[in-house]
Scaffold this motif. Structure first.
Motif, PDB file in Angstrom:
ATOM      1  N   UNK A 119      43.014  83.081  25.164  1.00 36.92           N
ATOM      2  CA  UNK A 119      42.123  84.185  24.789  1.00 36.92           C
ATOM      3  C   UNK A 119      40.676  83.773  24.948  1.00 36.92           C
ATOM      4  N   UNK A 120      40.402  82.481  24.845  1.00 39.42           N
ATOM      5  CA  UNK A 120      38.998  82.038  24.912  1.00 39.42           C
ATOM      6  C   UNK A 120      38.591  81.602  26.306  1.00 39.42           C
ATOM      7  N   UNK A 121      39.562  81.495  27.210  1.00 39.67           N
ATOM      8  CA  UNK A 121      39.213  80.965  28.539  1.00 39.67           C
ATOM      9  C   UNK A 121      38.536  82.053  29.357  1.00 39.67           C
ATOM     10  N   UNK A 122      37.526  81.615  30.086  1.00 44.64           N
ATOM     11  CA  UNK A 122      36.846  82.595  30.947  1.00 44.64           C
ATOM     12  C   UNK A 122      37.437  82.482  32.340  1.00 44.64           C
ATOM     13  N   UNK A 123      37.836  83.617  32.876  1.00 41.77           N
ATOM     14  CA  UNK A 123      38.389  83.606  34.233  1.00 41.77           C
ATOM     15  C   UNK A 123      37.305  83.132  35.190  1.00 41.77           C
ATOM     16  N   UNK A 124      37.748  82.427  36.218  1.00 41.29           N
ATOM     17  CA  UNK A 124      36.827  81.995  37.266  1.00 41.29           C
ATOM     18  C   UNK A 124      35.965  80.803  36.865  1.00 41.29           C
ATOM     19  N   UNK A 125      36.273  80.189  35.760  1.00 43.09           N
ATOM     20  CA  UNK A 125      35.565  78.940  35.475  1.00 43.09           C
ATOM     21  C   UNK A 125      36.581  77.836  35.550  1.00 43.09           C
ATOM     22  N   UNK A 126      36.123  76.657  35.864  1.00 43.31           N
ATOM     23  CA  UNK A 126      37.077  75.551  35.993  1.00 43.31           C
ATOM     24  C   UNK A 126      37.482  75.067  34.625  1.00 43.31           C
ATOM     25  N   UNK A 127      38.262  75.861  33.939  1.00 40.23           N
ATOM     26  CA  UNK A 127      38.751  75.433  32.628  1.00 40.23           C
ATOM     27  C   UNK A 127      40.252  75.394  32.686  1.00 40.23           C
ATOM     28  N   UNK A 128      40.819  74.652  31.776  1.00 41.33           N
ATOM     29  CA  UNK A 128      42.286  74.576  31.779  1.00 41.33           C
ATOM     30  C   UNK A 128      42.815  75.341  30.592  1.00 41.33           C
ATOM     31  N   UNK A 129      43.841  76.075  30.815  1.00 45.50           N
ATOM     32  CA  UNK A 129      44.374  76.947  29.774  1.00 45.50           C
ATOM     33  C   UNK A 129      45.746  76.434  29.381  1.00 45.50           C
ATOM     34  N   UNK A 130      45.935  76.291  28.072  1.00 47.92           N
ATOM     35  CA  UNK A 130      47.274  75.902  27.629  1.00 47.92           C
ATOM     36  C   UNK A 130      48.156  77.127  27.754  1.00 47.92           C
ATOM     37  N   UNK A 131      49.367  76.885  28.115  1.00 44.99           N
ATOM     38  CA  UNK A 131      50.276  78.021  28.248  1.00 44.99           C
ATOM     39  C   UNK A 131      50.652  78.531  26.863  1.00 44.99           C
ATOM     40  N   UNK A 132      51.179  79.709  26.871  1.00 43.00           N
ATOM     41  CA  UNK A 132      51.769  80.229  25.643  1.00 43.00           C
ATOM     42  C   UNK A 132      53.186  79.662  25.598  1.00 43.00           C
ATOM     43  N   UNK A 133      53.340  78.633  24.765  1.00 48.95           N
ATOM     44  CA  UNK A 133      54.653  77.979  24.766  1.00 48.95           C
ATOM     45  C   UNK A 133      55.646  78.675  23.850  1.00 48.95           C
ATOM     46  N   UNK A 134      55.166  79.663  23.090  1.00 47.27           N
ATOM     47  CA  UNK A 134      56.039  80.247  22.063  1.00 47.27           C
ATOM     48  C   UNK A 134      57.330  80.809  22.664  1.00 47.27           C
ATOM     49  N   UNK A 135      57.229  81.667  23.673  1.00 45.44           N
ATOM     50  CA  UNK A 135      58.482  82.216  24.195  1.00 45.44           C
ATOM     51  C   UNK A 135      59.425  81.104  24.634  1.00 45.44           C
ATOM     52  N   UNK A 136      58.816  80.086  25.255  1.00 50.48           N
ATOM     53  CA  UNK A 136      59.633  78.997  25.768  1.00 50.48           C
ATOM     54  C   UNK A 136      60.333  78.272  24.620  1.00 50.48           C
ATOM     55  N   UNK A 137      59.533  77.980  23.588  1.00 53.39           N
ATOM     56  CA  UNK A 137      60.090  77.260  22.454  1.00 53.39           C
ATOM     57  C   UNK A 137      61.202  78.102  21.814  1.00 53.39           C
ATOM     58  N   UNK A 138      60.903  79.383  21.745  1.00 53.50           N
ATOM     59  CA  UNK A 138      61.900  80.243  21.104  1.00 53.50           C
ATOM     60  C   UNK A 138      63.179  80.272  21.924  1.00 53.50           C
ATOM     61  N   UNK A 139      62.991  80.370  23.292  1.00 53.68           N
ATOM     62  CA  UNK A 139      64.179  80.390  24.130  1.00 53.68           C
ATOM     63  C   UNK A 139      64.931  79.072  23.967  1.00 53.68           C
ATOM     64  N   UNK A 140      64.168  77.997  23.910  1.00 53.93           N
ATOM     65  CA  UNK A 140      64.804  76.686  23.746  1.00 53.93           C
ATOM     66  C   UNK A 140      65.618  76.683  22.453  1.00 53.93           C
ATOM     67  N   UNK A 141      65.021  77.291  21.456  1.00 52.70           N
ATOM     68  CA  UNK A 141      65.683  77.314  20.163  1.00 52.70           C
ATOM     69  C   UNK A 141      67.008  78.077  20.282  1.00 52.70           C
ATOM     70  N   UNK A 142      66.939  79.198  20.988  1.00 52.75           N
ATOM     71  CA  UNK A 142      68.183  79.967  21.161  1.00 52.75           C
ATOM     72  C   UNK A 142      69.223  79.112  21.861  1.00 52.75           C
TER      73      UNK A 142
END
Length: 1688
Positions: free
Chosen positions: A1363-1386
């Protein structure tokens, strides 16, 4: 006769006679009675004759003397009337031919008397004439008397009589000779008498002559006497005679009756002995006379020439020479010499004029001139008469220009004081009208100020004289100015015309005769040969003689002619005159040429050329206002290296030009070396007129601007097309020249062209292209014999092509290419297809042009090739290598248009002509097409050439068999040759078979193009290369594949890898022109990346599809390793595109389940070292069915099915797969390892790459699972974990991440889970020993579950929340791991469900780990990144526990779960009494939903845990009770604001806890006192809290007065009240012994407090209070004794 002898005519005659006699008698009645009587008797006489005779006319003639008598007597009366009557009657009789000889004699005598008396002179003449013409009775003396009578009447005083008499004399003389001719005719058949001896000098000896001839002889002899002023012999009675009349008569006889003199020796004797001396004698005054010589100086006065005689003499001479030349050879020589002398300048004008007229008469008789030449000029010691005549004419003309004509009195008056040297201005202007304005000119000659008009005097070819005809003039006439000149001019023209036409005619005859004899001679019959030779030699002699005469004639006259004609040409101001002069020069030149007289030929041609160029350059350059009255028609610059001034062309120049053209056109065959002159002159004219060459070498009007000095008048403009047309026709006619003449022409043109080239050096002025254009034209028309002139022609044109002057070059090339095209299209005999030598000869210059560096020439060359292809492409045959060589010779630096044209040719070849060319040329086509691909001038060409290579490959494919056969045949032939010579056959890719070599050449070419500096070319070439190998590789021999793999494909991969890794990283701003480059291609590195991708993919695909071909090749495993190495280096390259593509290729080579055999290779046996899937259908020999599988899903499906695949040669194959696994591991570990330091340029692998990487694992795993152990699993885990941890750059995030609110997995996360899924499924169906891997998988999954609350770190990299990352700048964005973690949990839950009882799962404390992991999100609850997490965690926990708790209880004794219980208790505690605060915006519904979850947990505790308390550690149960206790009472933290409290009260939850607590507190099952204690503790706490709440409420109620209390406080009090009522109910239900006395006391103690609440205002509280108070009735008992109470 019929007219006068018909009965009617006779009757009429008789009547007339009678009436005449009557009239006579009537007239003479009075005066002349005798006459009357005679007349009367005459009437009777006539009547009797008529009555008696049937033949009345004959009878009349017999008696004519008597019949005539009365009339004669009548004449004798001398009475005019009677005389007239009588003469008329006599004439009538004569006309009816009824007069006898005697009567005629009588009549003549009577006439003589009348004459002497000067009576009826005209009637007399008439009568004589009738008498002599109607019959031939008058002879000898009578005849001579009649003639004399006429002569006498000619000299009377009366003019009319004179003239009539003269006419009569002329007629009578004619009659006499006519009679002789008639007599000869009659006697012609009778054999001639022997001829008289010539020595007979007796002129009276005429006895041999017949009567009429005798009369004629006598008459002619006397005429000569009379002219010579001697007495006549026969014409007795002549009184006077004039010489002029005599000469006229002589001339008429000689002219009209030449045969008389030629046939009768007597007469010819007269000619020789009488006429000639007479003429010479009479000429003497003319010869001696000199005009202008002073009389005083000479001693004796010279007799002046007398015009009438002189003129008549000349006429006689003319006749003599014309008619009797053969008789009078010597005399004629004298006459001619005299004539020539009369032309001298010192003779009177009139004399010169008539002399010229006489000479003119000979000039129109070429045969006569020929005789002169033979008789005089060709004889030794003889006067060269013919030469003298011509020279005299020349001198005469010259003298006329030099001496002012004094013969003309008008002129001499006008010129008055002029001496000879002075310029004659007056006459010069006399012929001009208005010099300034439009000049209208009389035709004239003008030379050095002398102006001589040209008069039209005669029709060409006839000598019609003017002054020779002035027979009536006595005084010399005044000769008009220019007359003599005009006649002399015509003499020359007629002379030339006559000679040339005569000689050419004879020449033609000789030539045709020669031809016929040679034709006969060539006949094969032997017998006739002798006579042929005989006739041929006769002819040869005859020809030699004739030729000698011709040559002598020409040699005699050419100098004089040329001098005269040149002078006249110079002086001519009249177009017609000029035309005639030029024509004369031309015919002479041609004649000389035909006779092989080089000097004279060249002299005439030079004269014409000089006439053109002298005025063209020197004369006219002086000034345009020169006195010449020539019209200037063009002004231009001279053709010279340093042109000075301008050149004017007059119309005369143009005429000369026309003549030259004519000469060259009609007489080219005889020009020989003169061509040079002719052509140089024509070139000059063409230059000045600005004719430019156009197609085919024709010259057309069109001027490149040459400067202001060029002016063409309209007159010339209209003439230009004509001139250009003639010029073209001239060279067209060269096809009729013989070979030698043609070579003369070509040589002349070449040397002319060399001069033009020298002139054009060092300046870029317009050069003269005449020679080049004409070489072209000559070549084109001589195509049928092109071989004889091809080498000199093209050799020279190639030199022209190298000339520095562009225009010159251009035309050299134009000419050369036109010739080549024409040569190839020409219908040769034999045709080119059967004459390869000629074809190569024609094409060779085209190849030679490749050595010339001028681009314009090369362009022409290529255009030529293009046209040749379009018209002749089918029939080039052996010429193909030359043609292809021309296209291939274009170098990169030669400019775009050249390359484009060359390429057009190539395209044409590839599209249309591959089938027609010899197969050996195909390799050249491949090379040429490849070389165009490498040209960097024009990208489109390079790309299209690659397309062509594809087309070529298609062609090879379609025509494979035929090409292969042909090549093998050729190869065998070459091999044989090589062996004979003892050399080794050297060709690329030896020893592959020739057809394979062709393919390899094609592949190699494409390979070169794949590393071209231009990305588009690389891309296209790559695609083509791999498509070609893919589509057509099956045609190759099996062994050739080795070369393809190592020499073509791997070689290419190495080069691409090298180029890619060293490529420049600088940004390319734009792609040339205005093309913008996409940011993904804006550095060389990125562009190379694309190439690398393509190449690798292509090679991988080949490995994939052609595996069955490659695997038997022996070193397949080495190749496999090399390929894997390439894949690895590409995958690890710091370029997302390359690395991703590498993985795709990796996937491709791993997805090989079975190769699909190409149907067209049935002959290779199916020994293939590849795993083959389950076969469909039975295995039968050759037709082996193969399954083709495409999707991974299918493969995975197949492998997870129970049947294992059939594997052939497992070991070999396993090694390949393990090599692949190692590569995969290296790629994975290298690429996902976090870098040590981070800056802007740090390379972090992209999501697609990682996804692809992980996606490879399942497929790979299928092949290695048998040997896959825990170590490998560890390795895998590390890679999976690292891969998941990699962040995304902010500018890629919108494409990969969904909006943050959506719970979707990225494909990478999917892949990771799939990988684990594959593993666990494999473990599931695998052998027992594989199950130890389960815990590891759980660990891996649980690690992922933790990401839901604690995203992983990637090295030291700072990541921002999306939410804080600005598009078009060389910044790195952490993924939204929640769905993944939840799927892993399932997954964990599912897996746990399946595996809860597995030994490894139990032993490795998996359940504890799950709980431990879940504790994190559960404890965080509202603080979790996503609300769904804790909810899922709860549900998962519940599911896991529902499976796991029974297992745990089962294994309670083993102690394997001991450590789990505290963990579980803590987890419950952390969740149910979380420290996190619910979000402010939580709705009541939500809150209640969440509360329901809490309730579920409590239910689980009450259902699953507490009932089994005896299997569960006591500490744990205690913890649970404490928790329930804590939940059963509302804890109201004072920190809540008033407004918050109401929804924070979990009424249901508390209630549930409370109930559970109560349920378990007062259950009968309490086994240990400890449990009871826990329950009691709980109750007292509960009651204490209720008491407090009630007190506070009462207090607040009182204070608040009328204001209602806050909602949550009211709720709380309501809850407390309800709890109290519940508690009391519960206590009542419980066994009494289970309830502590204290508890009751506490309950009852509440009562007063409750009562206090009655005053409250809230109705809800009241109703709750009511419910709470009701149960107290059971305590309403009388108090018992205290002791009793205390005991119990």
């Amino acid at each position: 006769m019929s007219g006068t002898s018909s009965p009617e005519a006779v009757k009429k005659l008789l009547e007339n006679m009678q009436s005449d006699l009557r009239a006579l008698s009537l007239e003479c009645k009075k005066k002349f009675p005798p006459v009357k009587e005679a007349a009367e008797s005459g009437i009777i006489k006539v009547k009797t004759i008529a009555a008696r005779n049937t033949e009345i006319l004959a009878a009349l003639k017999e008696n004519s003397s008597e019949v005539v008598q009365p009339f004669l007597m009548g004449c004798g009366t001398k009475e005019p009337k009677i005389t007239q009557l009588c003469l008329a009657a006599i004439q009538r009789l004569m006309s009816h031919e009824v007069v006898s000889e005697t009567a005629a004699g009588n009549i003549i005598n009577m006439l003589w008397q009348l004459m002497e008396n000067s009576l009826e002179e005209l009637k007399l003449l008439q009568t004589v004439l009738v008498l002599l013409t109607t019959n031939t009775v008058v002879h000898d003396e009578a005849l001579s008397k009649a003639i004399v009578l006429c002569f006498r009447l000619h000299f009377t005083k009366d003019n009319i009589t004179n003239n009539t008499a003269a006419a009569t004399v002329r007629q009578v003389v004619t009659v006499v000779f006519e009679r002789m001719v008639a007599e000869d005719e009659r006697h012609r058949d009778i054999i001639e008498q022997p001829v008289l001896v010539q020595g007979n000098s007796n002129r009276r000896s005429v006895s041999t002559l017949k009567p009429c001839a005798k009369d004629a002889y006598m008459l002619f002899q006397d005429l000569c006497q009379l002219v010579n002023a001697d007495a006549p012999y026969w014409l007795v009675g002549m009184t006077e005679m004039t010489r002029t009349f005599g000469l006229e008569l002589l001339e008429s006889v000689l002219n009209d009756f030449p045969q008389v003199f030629l046939q009768h020796q007597e007469f010819s004797f007269l000619l020789k002995e009488r006429v000639c001396p007479l003429v010479i004698k009479l000429f003497s005054p003319n010869i001696k006379f000199r005009q202008g010589s002073s009389t005083s100086s000479s001693p004796a006065p010279v007799e002046k020439p007398y015009f009438p005689i002189c003129m008549r003499l000349l006429r006689v001479v003319s006749v003599l020479i014309k008619q009797f030349y053969s008789l009078l050879v010597t005399e004629c020589e004298i006459f001619l010499s005299l004539l020539v002398k009369f032309l001298d300048a010192d003779k009177p004008q009139w004399l010169r004029a008539v002399a010229v007229e006489s000479i003119h008469r000979f000039c129109v008789q070429p045969q006569l001139l020929r005789s002169f030449c033979q008789s005089y000029d060709m004889k030794q010691h003889s006067t060269k008469v013919f030469r003298d005549i011509v020279n005299a004419l020349g001198s005469f003309i010259q003298s006329l220009f030099l001496v002012p004509p004094t013969g003309n009195p008008a002129t001499s008056n006008q010129a008055g004081n002029n001496n000879l040297g002075g310029s004659v201005s007056a006459p010069a202007n006399s012929g001009m009208v208005g010099i300034g304005g439009g000049v209208t000119l009389l035709p004239a000659f003008e030379y050095r100020g002398t102006w001589i008009p040209i008069l039209t005097i005669t029709v060409q070819g006839s000598a019609k004289a003017t002054y020779l005809e002035m027979l009536d003039k006595v005084e010399p006439p005044t000769i008009p100015e220019g007359y003599a000149m005009s006649v002399a001019f015509h003499c020359l023209l007629d002379l030339v015309r006559g000679i040339t036409s005569m000689i050419e005619g004879e020449l033609g005859e000789v030539e045709t005769e020669c031809q016929t004899t040679t034709e006969e001679g060539s006949s094969p019959t032997q017998s006739t040969e002798q006579q042929d030779l005989q006739s041929t030699s006769d002819q040869m002699d005859k020809e030699i003689v004739s030729r000698a005469v011709w040559e002598e004639m020409v040699n005699a006259c050419w100098c004089g002619l040329l001098a005269a004609l040149s002078l006249l040409l110079d002086a001519s101001t009249d177009e017609a005159a000029t035309e005639n002069i030029l024509k004369a020069e031309l015919t002479m030149a041609a004649l000389c040429g035909r006779l092989g007289l080089v000097t004279s030929r060249d002299a005439f041609i030079t004269a014409i050329c000089k006439a053109y160029s002298v005025q063209g350059q020197s004369v006219m350059m002086i000034s345009p206002s020169s006195e010449s009255h020539q019209q200037v028609v063009a002004v231009g610059q001279p053709l010279a290296v340093q042109p000075q001034g301008t050149v004017m062309l007059t119309s005369k120049n143009i005429q000369c030009m026309r003549t030259l053209l004519n000469l060259a056109h009609c007489h080219g065959a005889v020009l020989g070396t003169s061509w040079q002159l002719v052509l140089a002159t024509l070139q000059h004219l063409v230059w000045i007129l600005g004719l430019k060459p156009s197609s085919g070498g024709a010259l057309k009007p069109g001027r490149a601007v040459e400067g202001p000095s060029t002016v063409l008048t309209t007159a010339v403009m209209t003439d230009l097309p004509v001139i250009s047309n003639i010029l073209s026709r001239l060279f067209e006619s060269s096809q009729y020249l013989d070979d030698v003449s043609l070579h003369h022409l070509i040589n002349a043109l070449c040397s002319l062209s060399l001069e033009a080239m020298d002139m054009a050096y060092g300046n870029n002025k317009e050069p003269s292209l005449f020679a080049v254009a004409k070489l072209l034209e000559t070549g084109l028309v001589n195509m049928h014999r092109i071989e004889i002139l091809w080498r000199p022609l093209t050799g020279h044109l190639l030199e022209v092509c190298q000339h520095p002057n562009s225009r010159m070059r251009e035309w050299g090339a134009e000419a050369l290419t036109s010739l080549i095209k024409a040569g190839l299209t020409f219908n040769h005999d034999p045709p080119l297809s059967q004459n390869q030598r000629l074809q190569l000869l024609l094409l060779n210059p085209l190849k030679e042009m490749s050595n010339i560096n001028h681009p314009d020439i090369r362009l022409k060359q290529l255009e030529c090739v293009l046209q040749i292809l379009q018209s002749q492409g089918d029939s080039l045959g052996p010429g193909w290598p030359l043609v292809l060589g021309v296209m291939g010779a274009i170098r990169n630096d030669q400019g775009e248009s050249l390359i484009r044209t060359a390429f057009q040719c190539l395209q044409l070849v590839v599209t249309d002509f591959l089938p027609t060319m010899p197969c050996t040329c195909l390799q050249i086509v491949v090379d040429v097409a490849g070389s165009f691909g490498l040209h960097n001038q024009e990208l489109n060409i390079s790309l299209t050439s690659i397309g062509l290579l594809w087309n070529i490959s298609d062609y090879f494919f379609q025509r494979g068999e035929t090409i292969e056969k042909e090549l093998n045949k050729e190869e065998a032939a070459q091999q044989k040759q090589a062996e004979e010579k003892g050399v080794v056959l050297n060709r690329p890719f030896h020893p592959a078979p020739p057809f394979d070599c062709l393919w390899l050449c094609l592949y190699a070419k494409l390979g070169e193009l794949c590393v071209d500096p231009r990305p588009a070319v690389r891309k296209s070439a790559g695609q083509t290369l791999f498509s070609t190998i893919g589509a057509h590789g099956t045609l190759l021999q099996h062994s050739t594949w080795h070369t393809v793999i190592w020499k073509v494909l791997f070689h290419l991969l190495d080069r691409v890898r090298e180029s890619s890794t060293t490529a420049d990283k600088e940004k390319i701003e734009s792609g040339g022109g205005n093309i913008l480059i996409h940011h993904s291609r804006d550095t060389a590195e990125k562009q190379w990346a694309e190439t690398w991708v393509l190449t690798l993919a292509g090679v991988a695909r080949i490995f994939n599809t052609r595996r069955y071909l490659l695997q038997p090749l022996g070193d397949f495993s080495r190749a496999w390793d090399v390929l894997l190495d390439h894949i690895q280096s590409a995958a690890l390259s710091k370029n997302n595109e390359v690395s991703l593509a590498a993985l795709k290729s990796f996937q491709e080579i791993l997805q090989i389940v079975s190769p699909v055999r190409d149907s067209d290779k049935p002959e290779t046996p199916p020994v293939v070292n590849v795993p083959v899937p389950v076969l469909i259908g039975p295995i039968s020999g050759m037709s082996r069915p193969f399954v083709r599988t495409d999707s991974i899903g299918e493969k995975l499906g197949r492998y997870s099915s129970s049947e294992p695949p059939i594997v052939t040669d497992e070991l070999e194959d396993l090694n390949l797969w393990w090599a692949a696994w190692n590569t995969w591991y290296r790629i994975g570990s290298e690429s996902t390892k976090p870098p040590i330091t981070f800056d802007k340029l740090t390379f972090i692998p992209s999501q697609p790459f990682l996804t692809a990487l992980i996606q490879i694992f399942p497929a790979l795993y299928q092949h290695i699972k048998t040997g896959f152990n825990m170590d490998d699993l560890q390795k895998l885990g590390v890679i999976l974990h690292s891969a998941i941890s990699v962040p995304i750059s902010s500018d890629a995030s919108p494409f990969i991440l969904p909006s943050y609110t959506e719970a979707v997995l990225t494909s990478l996360q999917e892949a990771v889970l799939t990988a684990l899924d594959v593993l666990q499924k494999a473990i599931c169906v695998g052998p027992e020993n594989m199950q130890i891997m389960y815990p590891a998988i759980f660990d891996q999954l649980l690690a992922f579950v933790e990401f839901s609350c604690k995203p992983p770190q990637y090295g030291q990299l700072e990541t921002k929340h999306i939410a804080n990352a600005k598009y078009n700048q060389a910044e790195w964005v952490a993924l939204n791991y929640v769905p993944f973690a939840e799927r892993s949990l399932e997954v964990v839950v599912d897996l746990y469900q399946k595996t809860a009882c597995h030994k490894a799962v139990v032993n490795e404390k998996v359940l504890q780990n799950i709980i431990k992991t879940l504790r994190v999100p559960l404890s965080l609850k509202y603080s979790c990144p996503s609300e769904s997490t804790w909810k899922l965690a709860v549900s998962s926990l519940l599911r896991v526990l529902s499976i796991g708790l029974p297992v745990a209880r089962q294994h309670a004794s083993s102690g394997k779960f001991d450590s789990m219980w505290p963990e579980l208790a803590n987890t419950f505690e952390d969740f149910l009494f979380t420290k996190s605060i619910p979000p402010d915006n939580l709705s009541i519904q939500e809150f209640q939903r969440n509360e329901n979850i809490d309730v579920e947990v409590v239910q689980l505790i009450s259902n699953e845990i507490l009932p089994y308390a005896n299997f569960i550690p006591k500490e744990f149960v205690g913890q649970i009770m404490t928790m329930l206790n804590k939940g059963s009472i509302h804890s109201q933290s004072s920190s809540f604001t008033e407004a918050e409290i109401d929804i924070r009260l979990r009424e249901e939850f508390s209630k549930m806890c409370f109930e559970t607590l109560l349920q378990f507190s007062f259950s009968n099952k309490v086994t240990t006192p400890q449990e009871g204690y826990i329950s009691r503790m709980a109750l007292s706490v509960l009651l204490k809290r209720s008491q407090d709440v009630l007190h506070r409420y009462i207090e607040d109620e009182r204070l608040s007065g009328k204001c209602p209390l806050p909602r949550q406080q009211v709720t709380e009090i309501i809850f407390v009240l309800k709890a109290v009522s519940t508690l009391i109910d519960s206590l009542k239900k419980t066994q009494p012994e289970n309830v502590d006395g204290n508890t009751w006391a506490q309950v009852i103690a509440l009562y007063p407090t409750l009562v206090e609440c009655i005053t409250c205002s809230s109705s809800e509280v009241c109703s709750a209070l009511k419910e709470a108070l009701v149960p107290f009735k059971d305590f309403m008992q009388p108090p018992a004794s205290r002791v009793q109470n205390g005991e119990s």
